[in-house]
Each structure stands twice: as C-alpha cells, then as structure tokens.
Design a protein around this motif. Sequence first.
Motif, short mmCIF file in Angstrom:
data_model
loop_
_atom_site.label_atom_id
_atom_site.label_comp_id
_atom_site.label_asym_id
_atom_site.label_seq_id
_atom_site.Cartn_x
_atom_site.Cartn_y
_atom_site.Cartn_z
N LEU A 59 0.13 -7.94 12.69
CA LEU A 59 -1.28 -7.69 13.07
C LEU A 59 -1.89 -8.91 13.78
O LEU A 59 -3.09 -8.92 14.06
N GLN B 275 0.69 3.80 2.95
CA GLN B 275 0.85 3.29 4.31
C GLN B 275 2.28 3.37 4.84
O GLN B 275 2.55 2.92 5.96
N HIS C 50 -3.39 -12.41 1.58
CA HIS C 50 -3.59 -13.16 2.83
C HIS C 50 -4.15 -14.57 2.62
O HIS C 50 -3.40 -15.52 2.52
N ARG D 85 -11.13 -2.84 -1.99
CA ARG D 85 -10.33 -2.92 -0.77
C ARG D 85 -10.52 -4.26 -0.08
O ARG D 85 -9.58 -5.02 0.08
N PHE D 86 -11.75 -4.53 0.35
CA PHE D 86 -12.17 -5.86 0.80
C PHE D 86 -13.69 -5.86 0.90
O PHE D 86 -14.32 -4.80 0.85
N SER E 196 3.17 -8.84 7.74
CA SER E 196 1.88 -8.26 8.14
C SER E 196 1.09 -9.24 9.01
O SER E 196 0.50 -8.87 10.02
N TRP F 170 -6.88 -1.49 13.55
CA TRP F 170 -5.72 -0.86 12.91
C TRP F 170 -6.17 0.01 11.72
O TRP F 170 -5.70 1.13 11.53
N LEU F 171 -7.12 -0.50 10.94
CA LEU F 171 -7.63 0.28 9.80
C LEU F 171 -8.28 1.58 10.29
O LEU F 171 -8.00 2.66 9.77
N ASP G 150 3.08 -6.15 2.06
CA ASP G 150 1.88 -5.57 2.67
C ASP G 150 2.21 -4.43 3.63
O ASP G 150 1.55 -4.26 4.66
N GLU H 154 -8.19 -12.62 6.08
CA GLU H 154 -6.94 -12.26 6.74
C GLU H 154 -7.02 -12.47 8.24
O GLU H 154 -6.06 -12.93 8.87
N HIS I 66 -8.29 -8.02 -0.64
CA HIS I 66 -7.87 -8.80 0.54
C HIS I 66 -8.90 -9.89 0.78
O HIS I 66 -10.09 -9.68 0.52
N THR J 39 -4.94 3.65 9.64
CA THR J 39 -4.83 3.61 8.18
C THR J 39 -5.81 4.54 7.48
O THR J 39 -5.41 5.31 6.60
N LEU K 249 -6.39 -6.14 12.73
CA LEU K 249 -6.75 -5.54 11.45
C LEU K 249 -7.82 -4.44 11.52
O LEU K 249 -7.58 -3.31 11.10
N HIS L 205 0.85 -1.21 0.00
CA HIS L 205 0.00 0.00 0.00
C HIS L 205 0.88 1.24 0.00
O HIS L 205 1.57 1.53 1.00
N1 GUN Z 1 -7.88 -5.27 4.65
C1 GUN Z 1 -8.53 -4.18 4.16
N2 GUN Z 1 -7.67 -3.14 4.03
C2 GUN Z 1 -6.49 -3.57 4.45
C3 GUN Z 1 -5.21 -2.95 4.55
O1 GUN Z 1 -5.01 -1.77 4.23
N3 GUN Z 1 -4.20 -3.72 5.02
C4 GUN Z 1 -4.38 -5.02 5.37
N4 GUN Z 1 -3.36 -5.71 5.83
N5 GUN Z 1 -5.57 -5.62 5.29
C5 GUN Z 1 -6.61 -4.91 4.84
#
Ligand code: GUN
Length: 436
Positions: free
Chosen positions: A306, A87, A277, A210-211, A302, A101-102, A328, A241, A238, A106, A98, A84
């Motif tokens: 995390l 980041q 992941h 993104r996810f 990562s 953390w987002l 990552d 994860e 993603h 993030t 995760l 990213h």
């Molecule tokens: N899942 C959704 N966004 C992210 C991200 O920015 N980093 C990671 N590791 N997982 C995510």
Amino acid sequence: MTNGRPERIALRGDLLDFTADPGWGAPRPDHPGLRWRPDHWLLVQGGRIVGCECAAALTPGPDWHCVDHRGRLILPGFVDTHVHSPQLDVIASYGSELLDWLNTYTFPAEQRFADPAVAEAGAQTFVDALLRHGITAAVVFPTVHAVSVDTLFAAAQARGMRLIAGKVLMDRHAPAGLCDGDVASTEALSRALIARWHGRGRLAYALTVRFAPTSTPAQLAMAGRLLAEVPDLYLQTHVAENRAEVAWVAELFPAARSYLSVYEQAGLLGPRSVLAHGIWLDEADRRLLAERGAQIAHSPSSNLFLGSGLLDWPALEAAGVRVSIATDVGGGTSLSLQRTLSDAYKIQALRGVRLTAWKALYAATRGAAEALQLGAEIGSFDPGCSADLAVWRWAEGPVALHRDRLVRDLHERLFAWITLADERNLERVYVAGQVR
Ligand code: GUN
Ligand code: ZN
C-alpha cells in the motif's frame, strides 16, 4: 489413546525455537536466545510439550507414537498478530493507498459478510488458509457483523486453534451497511459476544476498533470502558499507517497531541493492546506505547504493497516497545510468514539495518506470543506449551534445493529458507498435538 488419538507422540526432526529475544547485531552460531536441536525427538503428551531428546541418544519406548520427520525443520506454529479474515476476497487489489483501497475494495467486500452464508464460508476458508501457512495462532479482524465473529470463532474452535478476535467497531465514515447503530446497542452486542466467546477454550475476545477515523469519540470511550471492566480482554486497532490517514485523524481530533493519543485518551492502550503499523509515530508516542506495554504489529508486506512507509523497528524497541510480525492480509499480499519476514528484512535493509533470521523467526513465534502475554502457552517448545507446531521442508524447487546444498552454516540456511520458502514448503501442521 484419547478419542482414538495417541496420547503420547514423539516427533523427530530439526527443532528450532527461541528462549529469548536474539536482538539486533550480526548472527552468531551461539546467538543468545537461539535454541537449535538438530535431529531430536520432541515429546508431546496430552497435546502439550513435555520434553525433548537427542535422537542419537534415545529412541522413545513402545508407549510413544513416533513420527519420523527426519531432515525436516520443526518450528513452533507461526503467530500472526494482525490479519483480516474477510480480506482474502480483496488480497492483491491493484493501484491504491490505504484510504482509497478501503473505499474501493475493502468496504464493499466486507459488506458481503452480513450474509451468514458468506460469513460461514469465509471463516472456514480463512482458518484453513492460516493452517496451510503454518499459522496456528492469530489476532484477527472479522467485520462489523456479529455473524462474522461467531463463524470465525466457531471455525477456530473446531480446529483447536488459538484465536483472538472481536466484532469490528465502526460508527462513522464507512458505508451504511458497515456502520454500527447507537453506542448503547453496540455495547450490548459487544457484551453478548464477549459472554459467548471470551475465554472459551483457546479463544479470547479483542475489542476491535477499526481505526480512529471510523469511530466517534463516544464509541471509542465505550471500548475503553469495556477494556477496563472485563478482565483479560484484548484491544486491536490500526495506528499511524499512512500519511494521509494521519492528517485525517489530526483534522477529526484537533485537540489530540497525536494519532496515538486519541487512543490513550479513550483508555485503549494497555498490555493487551495490539496496534498495527505504527510507522508515523514520534518519540513521545513510542514512550507512551512502552509505558502502557502495548505492542506494534509490524505488517511489512502490507506497508510495501500500500506504499505506507518503512517502519523504524529498532527505534520502537529502543524505546521499550514490543514488536511482533503480521501479514495484514488483504493489505498484505500473502499469509506466508516467510514472505512477510523477507519483506521485513527488505524494509530494514532500505533503512540500513540488517534483520537476522534469528530475530525474524523469534518475532513470528515466541516474540509474538510474549507480546500477547501467551508465552507460557504458545510460541516455543518449552515444556508445558501447547504442541502447536509446523514441520517444514528445507527447500522446494530447483533454485532453493541448489541454494540449500551450498549453505555453510545454520544462519545462512535459515536466512535462505526465509527468503526462498513459503507455504509450499509446509509438510504438516500440528495444533495441540493433533495433525490438522
Ligand atoms: N486501517 C483501517 N482499516 C484497515 C484495513 O482494513 N487494513 C489496513 N491495512 N489498514 C486499515
Ligand atoms: Zn489491518
């Protein structure tokens, strides 16, 4: 000479690359797939590899510009299949898993990339950092902002790098400043970016979901339509994860058999799909990934940082899934592929599996290139490939020098190198035959 640069370059050093996947199992000096050519000349013409000669047998003639990297390890440039760009601003942030953390680190950092000055400076810093770590090709998430995509592609193009990226798609469960508008306008914006960048020089566009939690089903379907319509697009996202993330996806998509099947139903799985992941997948998911030809970008640093989990890499491969290696950053804590591979080794060690130096380096070079369908262009020293390569010092600092003096064979030397080296060992990086 072209533009004052020599057209024909010969690089002397210890050449290591791979012709095939070395697989699992104990390392052998004659390991299948391994191509070790100590003290050789690598011949580069017009930015491409044209051959290789043993230095004891031949000295290139006067029409070659010779560069002596004798005693150095020359590898194909590393390929980072998931990283990213914004980041770097949150790398090494303390104390969360995760989803927290987002939200904590993030998303606030990514909102700053709406500012063109921040996006421009961030892109330059990021792309230069890749090169300083010996990474010459990458699959990158910028942010939702078009300016983050434009500045990233422009920075890669200025350095001649192989880069795959695209506007991050998010239209829910994120701060307003990071959420796309309606699907029609997001589709129009994505189409404009594809027209501007996809297939331009060494750049390719990736639809960048993104996810699952941050896209509505309508946005996922739009990405699936574009993927089916525009030739050669990539898809990155993603998957599976973190356990809380998996549970959240099950709540948001109650009809889906699994997290992965959300993507399958939207038409997002294909041979150019890169899913980061994939820790919490089951056997049916692995079979589906293999059927679709999609790859998992394993992100060991990562996953440890995390606290996400320990990937069953052999199970993925046994099911026929390609696995590449990714930093990552900023979930990962370093752009160093050596550190990343060392973390991958430790994850497999915790699972009772040994990752050889051969397999590790293959995953970060030819393996990644082939998984991206770019094996004819990057990842090895095959004639015809772009001369994207890095020259590394075998040891840096007293401990590594001491250890390097005691190695008994090539595998031991390379394994110690992966474990003890990092970007400080980088002597020089070449992109398409030019020093960067
Ligand atoms: N899942 C959704 N966004 C992210 C991200 O920015 N980093 C990671 N590791 N997982 C995510
Ligand atoms: Zn990621």
